[in-house]
Design an enzyme around this catalytic site. Structure first.
Site, PDB file in Angstrom:
ATOM      1  N   PRO A 218       0.816  -1.227   0.000  1.00  0.00           N
ATOM      2  CG  PRO A 218      -0.172  -1.163   2.112  1.00  0.00           C
ATOM      3  CD  PRO A 218       0.586  -2.051   1.181  1.00  0.00           C
TER       4      PRO A 218
ATOM      5  CD  GLU B 224       0.421  -5.732  11.248  1.00  0.00           C
ATOM      6  OE1 GLU B 224       0.776  -4.573  10.988  1.00  0.00           O
ATOM      7  OE2 GLU B 224      -0.752  -6.048  11.515  1.00  0.00           O
TER       8      GLU B 224
ATOM      9  NE  ARG C 176      -8.182  -3.012 -20.601  1.00  0.00           N
ATOM     10  CZ  ARG C 176      -9.282  -3.269 -21.287  1.00  0.00           C
ATOM     11  NH1 ARG C 176      -9.905  -4.393 -21.109  1.00  0.00           N
ATOM     12  NH2 ARG C 176      -9.754  -2.390 -22.152  1.00  0.00           N
TER      13      ARG C 176
ATOM     14  CG  ASP D 154     -10.081   1.268 -22.725  1.00  0.00           C
ATOM     15  OD1 ASP D 154     -11.248   1.318 -23.137  1.00  0.00           O
ATOM     16  OD2 ASP D 154      -9.472   0.208 -22.460  1.00  0.00           O
TER      17      ASP D 154
END
Ligand code: SAH
Length: 255
Positions: free
Chosen positions: A95, A122, A160, A175
């Site tokens: 993250p 963690e 993609r 897109d």
């Protein structure tokens, strides 16, 4: 492209790869995706992959040895151990990593080999970041319970962009984000649904007019929802027709 994903939940990773565009790309040999069970790279009887954090605190941390062993083994099986690995990326899902964007997906799509490591608990021992991963990628500012969904998001976004994976190239280049603008609104049959009609222009058969309308919608939507995408550089790259449209939209919105 070859992709290796290392996780303690290989089944969770494999299932989504069996459906849709990514599955078709795998079947057609455009990408080769292998999923590895991190526990296969442990050396103890109980196949332990985690341990308590040094210094104390809640939760468990993924140990470095199995992750390093997994990457070694993957390289060995590909014959790239000890060789130059210019077009290989070892991605740690995290993250606090670099945010996944279209530009990042494009960069990754130019690699020959991606190794994606899925964290859990963690997180992972810091030495995995400093001495094994070559990139740390986050899929957004929220915390998930593991790196499996992020790994799948990364693989899908990257796949993609590999030529041939999406049947119609124009579909990818138009897109949202790829074109620098958000996508224009799409409609399909019926032409009228619960009293809501499709914009008549789309039924007119005037291709040139339809294209102009779509372009205008894309610009308008981008201006409304994501003005940050219309920064100086982007504005400079707009063709005269777009620039005129945008100017018109901007004047309108100021009124
Ligand atoms: N304690 C960590 C969070 C660990 S979450 C922290 O505060 O930063 C457990 C694992 O899930 C992470 O190691 C990572 O592999 C994965 N993960 C969680 N959220 C993610 C996100 N937004 N993007 C990418 N990976 C994520």
């Amino acid at each position: 492209m070859r992709v290796d994903i290392v996780s303690i939940f290989p089944k969770m990773v494999k299932a989504p790869l069996a459906e849709g565009i990514v599955a078709r790309a795998i079947a057609r040999g455009l990408i080769d995706v292998r999923v590895h069970d991190l526990r296969d790279f442990t050396t103890d009887r109980h196949r332990v992959v985690d341990d308590e954090p040094f210094g104390g605190g809640p939760g468990m941390v993924l140990k470095p040895e199995p992750l390093f062993a997994a990457v070694d083994s993957i390289r060995e099986s590909r014959g790239t151990k000890g060789r130059s690995r210019e077009r290989e990326a070892v991605i740690l899902t995290s993250p606090d990593g670099e945010r996944l964007t279209h530009a990042v997906a494009e960069r990754l799509s130019r690699q020959e080999h991606l190794i994606v490591l899925c964290g859990r608990y963690e997180g992972v021992d810091e030495r995995v970041r400093t001495h094994l991963a070559t990139a740390e990628i986050s899929i957004g500012d929220y915390v998930l319970s593991g790196g499996e969904l992020p790994a799948l998001v990364i693989v899908d976004a990257v796949a993609r962009l590999i030529p041939g994976v999406v049947g119609d190239e124009a579909s990818v280049s138009g897109d949202t984000f790829a074109s620098g603008l958000l996508d224009f609104p799409q409609y399909t049959r019926p032409a009228e649904f619960r009293g809501h009609a499709v914009p008549p222009i789309l039924l007119s058969g005037h291709h040139r007019e339809i294209e102009r309308w779509r372009r205008r919608q894309a610009l308008e939507r981008t201006l409304e929802r994501r003005p940050d995408l219309l920064d100086e550089t982007r504005m400079g790259a707009l063709d005269p027709e777009d620039a005129a449209l945008l100017k018109e939209l901007l004047t309108k919105s100021r009124k």
